[in-house]
Design an enzyme around this catalytic site. Structure first.
Site, PDB file in Angstrom:
ATOM      1  N   CYS A 135       0.781  -1.244  -0.117  1.00 15.72           N
ATOM      2  CA  CYS A 135       0.008  -0.023  -0.085  1.00 15.72           C
ATOM      3  C   CYS A 135       1.021   1.248  -0.221  1.00 15.72           C
ATOM      4  CB  CYS A 135      -0.810  -0.257   1.374  1.00 15.72           C
ATOM      5  SG  CYS A 135      -2.378   1.079   1.236  1.00 15.72           S
ATOM      6  N   ILE A 136       1.017   2.058   1.066  1.00 15.17           N
ATOM      7  CA  ILE A 136       1.500   3.415   1.124  1.00 15.17           C
ATOM      8  C   ILE A 136       2.925   3.242   1.893  1.00 15.17           C
ATOM      9  CG2 ILE A 136       0.666   4.136   3.194  1.00 15.17           C
ATOM     10  CD1 ILE A 136       1.373   6.153   0.120  1.00 15.17           C
TER      11      ILE A 136
END
Length: 215
Positions: A135-136
């Protein structure tokens, strides 16, 4: 049996670890015949968010204490992490990764990385062991390592920011991973895309499989 360190950023997508990504990472590790140990930094969260309304709440919570909810209490402070004791380390996503593990959500390119997080990444890389990020979380890796190949999916603004930190971004879709052979960094976009829980499972499983292969 290989042993994987899993670094959590709290509990809940908007202010901590993304629970699907975290849980499905743990499941993937177990299903692929490895063991895991959860870690989190022993610090206060950047803030606390009501996950129904999205509003900030007037209270303080501790990242380690909140992450212990996902780990069912079996968790250690990240300051205790030693790369020699583990075969790889992985960072699930969620806004907590960009708020509590580093300040990318607030400060962008000028973000600061939690000292224990930075130390854990550098120690793992120096030990030539794999680092996974979903993800991030690759934003943290970009800030710490600079010239690393990775993915956060298809968000151009975030990709451009990571490339400004020295990283090479590869556009990906569901279940795809990007491998940096130099640093042994494996990344997948997960909820940086509009994803279903089964697509998150695919991404987490593929990252874990590659980590175990490289370990």
């Amino acid at each position: 049996m290989k042993n994987i360190a899993v670094v959590l950023a709290g509990n809940g997508v908007y202010d901590g670890a993304e629970i699907h990504e975290a849980t499905l990472t743990l499941l993937a590790i177990a299903q692929q015949g490895a063991a895991y140990q959860c870690f989190a930094p022993d610090v206060d969260q950047a803030h606390v968010v009501n996950h129904i309304s999205g509003e900030e709440m007037p209270e303080t919570r501790n990242v380690l204490v909140e992450a212990a909810r996902i780990a069912r209490g079996n968790i250690k402070a990240l300051s205790e992490y030693k790369a020699a004791d583990y075969d790889a380390i992985i960072f699930p996503g969620g806004f907590g990764a960009a708020k509590n593990l580093c300040t990318f959500a607030f400060d962008g390119l000028d973000c600061k990385v939690n000292p224990d997080v930075e130390k854990a990444i550098k120690a793992t890389v120096e030990a030539e062991k794999p680092v996974g990020a979903l993800c991030i979380s690759p934003a943290i890796i970009a800030k710490v390592l600079g010239d690393v190949k990775l993915t956060i999916g298809q968000d151009k603004g975030t990709a451009d920011a990571l490339e400004s930190l020295g990283a090479t971004h590869v556009t990906t879709t569901h279940g795809e991973i990007v491998v940096d052979e130099k640093y042994k960094v494996i990344t997948a976009p997960c909820y940086m895309l509009d994803a279903t829980i089964t697509q998150i499972a695919d991404g987490a499983s593929n990252v874990v499989a590659k980590m175990l292969e490289m370990a």
